[in-house]
Design a protein around this motif. Structure first.
Motif, PDB file in Angstrom:
ATOM      1  N   UNK A   1       0.937  -1.275  -0.117  1.00  0.00           N
ATOM      2  CA  UNK A   1      -0.031  -0.106  -0.024  1.00  0.00           C
ATOM      3  C   UNK A   1       0.833   1.168  -0.061  1.00  0.00           C
ATOM      4  N   UNK A   2       2.335   0.929  -0.253  1.00  0.00           N
ATOM      5  CA  UNK A   2       2.972   2.340  -0.333  1.00  0.00           C
ATOM      6  C   UNK A   2       2.541   3.259  -1.504  1.00  0.00           C
ATOM      7  N   UNK A   3       2.042   2.809  -2.461  1.00  0.00           N
ATOM      8  CA  UNK A   3       1.651   3.746  -3.418  1.00  0.00           C
ATOM      9  C   UNK A   3       0.336   4.714  -2.854  1.00  0.00           C
ATOM     10  N   UNK A   4      -0.224   4.133  -2.017  1.00  0.00           N
ATOM     11  CA  UNK A   4      -1.435   5.013  -1.575  1.00  0.00           C
ATOM     12  C   UNK A   4      -0.583   5.975  -0.691  1.00  0.00           C
ATOM     13  N   UNK A   5       0.176   5.640   0.163  1.00  0.00           N
ATOM     14  CA  UNK A   5       0.715   6.853   1.194  1.00  0.00           C
ATOM     15  C   UNK A   5       1.462   7.892  -0.011  1.00  0.00           C
ATOM     16  N   UNK A   6       2.274   7.377  -0.844  1.00  0.00           N
ATOM     17  CA  UNK A   6       2.792   8.258  -1.705  1.00  0.00           C
ATOM     18  C   UNK A   6       1.802   9.103  -2.579  1.00  0.00           C
ATOM     19  N   UNK A   7       0.682   8.589  -2.930  1.00  0.00           N
ATOM     20  CA  UNK A   7      -0.392   9.798  -3.676  1.00  0.00           C
ATOM     21  C   UNK A   7      -0.619  10.664  -2.596  1.00  0.00           C
ATOM     22  N   UNK A   8      -0.997  10.203  -1.253  1.00  0.00           N
ATOM     23  CA  UNK A   8      -1.711  11.104  -0.223  1.00  0.00           C
ATOM     24  C   UNK A   8      -0.744  12.038   0.111  1.00  0.00           C
ATOM     25  N   UNK A   9       0.892  11.987   0.211  1.00  0.00           N
ATOM     26  CA  UNK A   9       1.700  12.577   0.565  1.00  0.00           C
ATOM     27  C   UNK A   9       1.831  13.620  -0.495  1.00  0.00           C
ATOM     28  N   UNK A  10       1.542  13.544  -1.755  1.00  0.00           N
ATOM     29  CA  UNK A  10       1.770  14.350  -2.914  1.00  0.00           C
ATOM     30  C   UNK A  10       0.381  15.074  -2.998  1.00  0.00           C
ATOM     31  N   UNK A  11      -0.611  14.351  -3.040  1.00  0.00           N
ATOM     32  CA  UNK A  11      -1.903  15.012  -3.591  1.00  0.00           C
ATOM     33  C   UNK A  11      -2.843  15.265  -2.677  1.00  0.00           C
ATOM     34  N   UNK A  12      -2.679  14.854  -1.561  1.00  0.00           N
ATOM     35  CA  UNK A  12      -4.078  14.748  -0.416  1.00  0.00           C
ATOM     36  C   UNK A  12      -4.732  13.348  -0.479  1.00  0.00           C
ATOM     37  N   UNK A  13      -5.703  13.285   0.095  1.00  0.00           N
ATOM     38  CA  UNK A  13      -6.586  12.133   0.563  1.00  0.00           C
ATOM     39  C   UNK A  13      -6.996  11.401  -0.967  1.00  0.00           C
ATOM     40  N   UNK A  14      -6.985  10.335  -1.001  1.00  0.00           N
ATOM     41  CA  UNK A  14      -7.616   9.736  -2.165  1.00  0.00           C
ATOM     42  C   UNK A  14      -9.030   9.794  -2.175  1.00  0.00           C
ATOM     43  N   UNK A  15      -9.654  10.391  -3.020  1.00  0.00           N
ATOM     44  CA  UNK A  15     -11.128  10.571  -3.099  1.00  0.00           C
ATOM     45  C   UNK A  15     -12.114   9.296  -2.714  1.00  0.00           C
ATOM     46  N   UNK A  16     -13.091   9.439  -2.193  1.00  0.00           N
ATOM     47  CA  UNK A  16     -13.905   8.318  -1.802  1.00  0.00           C
ATOM     48  C   UNK A  16     -14.500   7.555  -3.384  1.00  0.00           C
ATOM     49  N   UNK A  17     -14.460   6.472  -3.336  1.00  0.00           N
ATOM     50  CA  UNK A  17     -14.730   5.785  -4.656  1.00  0.00           C
ATOM     51  C   UNK A  17     -13.565   5.810  -5.889  1.00  0.00           C
ATOM     52  N   UNK A  18     -12.267   5.935  -5.261  1.00  0.00           N
ATOM     53  CA  UNK A  18     -11.162   5.924  -6.241  1.00  0.00           C
ATOM     54  C   UNK A  18     -10.166   5.057  -5.498  1.00  0.00           C
ATOM     55  N   UNK A  19      -9.156   4.510  -6.360  1.00  0.00           N
ATOM     56  CA  UNK A  19      -8.165   3.853  -6.274  1.00  0.00           C
ATOM     57  C   UNK A  19      -6.714   4.510  -6.936  1.00  0.00           C
ATOM     58  N   UNK A  20      -5.673   4.242  -6.563  1.00  0.00           N
ATOM     59  CA  UNK A  20      -4.432   4.556  -7.170  1.00  0.00           C
ATOM     60  C   UNK A  20      -4.202   3.653  -8.187  1.00  0.00           C
ATOM     61  N   UNK A  21      -3.750   4.068  -9.297  1.00  0.00           N
ATOM     62  CA  UNK A  21      -3.206   3.049 -10.368  1.00  0.00           C
ATOM     63  C   UNK A  21      -1.791   3.428 -10.621  1.00  0.00           C
ATOM     64  N   UNK A  22      -0.975   2.470 -11.321  1.00  0.00           N
ATOM     65  CA  UNK A  22       0.411   2.607 -11.649  1.00  0.00           C
ATOM     66  C   UNK A  22       0.145   2.645 -12.949  1.00  0.00           C
ATOM     67  N   UNK A  23       0.794   4.030 -13.445  1.00  0.00           N
ATOM     68  CA  UNK A  23       0.524   4.236 -15.050  1.00  0.00           C
ATOM     69  C   UNK A  23       1.355   3.456 -15.687  1.00  0.00           C
ATOM     70  N   UNK A  24       2.596   3.036 -15.408  1.00  0.00           N
ATOM     71  CA  UNK A  24       3.398   2.111 -16.170  1.00  0.00           C
ATOM     72  C   UNK A  24       3.442   0.552 -15.914  1.00  0.00           C
ATOM     73  N   UNK A  25       2.433   0.190 -14.942  1.00  0.00           N
ATOM     74  CA  UNK A  25       2.015  -1.020 -14.532  1.00  0.00           C
ATOM     75  C   UNK A  25       3.091  -1.746 -13.713  1.00  0.00           C
TER      76      UNK A  25
END
Length: 71
Positions: free
Chosen positions: A1-25
């Motif tokens: 779940x590191x990607x979620x923490x990185x997203x939140x540190x950079x962009x703020x909370x993950x919006x309800x109903x959303x997930x973080x995707x790795x663009x390059x897979x």
């Protein structure tokens, strides 16, 4: 779940109903520039259709999907 923490540190909370995707897979590439916020249904549908699926597997899913819906 590191990607979620990185997203939140950079962009703020993950919006309800959303997930973080790795663009390059590459799930080990948690650089903020590689992370995108997708709505849950789009993200799960995308990965459900692509994760480890062979052409034979996809053909079988296409065949059984209407049967499952009717059931």
């Amino acid at each position: 779940f590191l990607h979620r923490h990185v997203w939140e540190d950079t962009h703020g909370p993950i919006p309800e109903g959303c997930e973080v995707h790795h663009a390059d897979h590459d799930t080990t590439n948690n650089d903020p520039s590689n992370l995108e916020c997708w709505d849950v249904s789009t993200h799960r549908s995308y990965h459900g259709a692509t994760r480890g699926a062979t052409p034979e597997h996809l053909a079988l899913l296409d065949k059984i999907r209407p049967l499952a819906a009717a059931w």
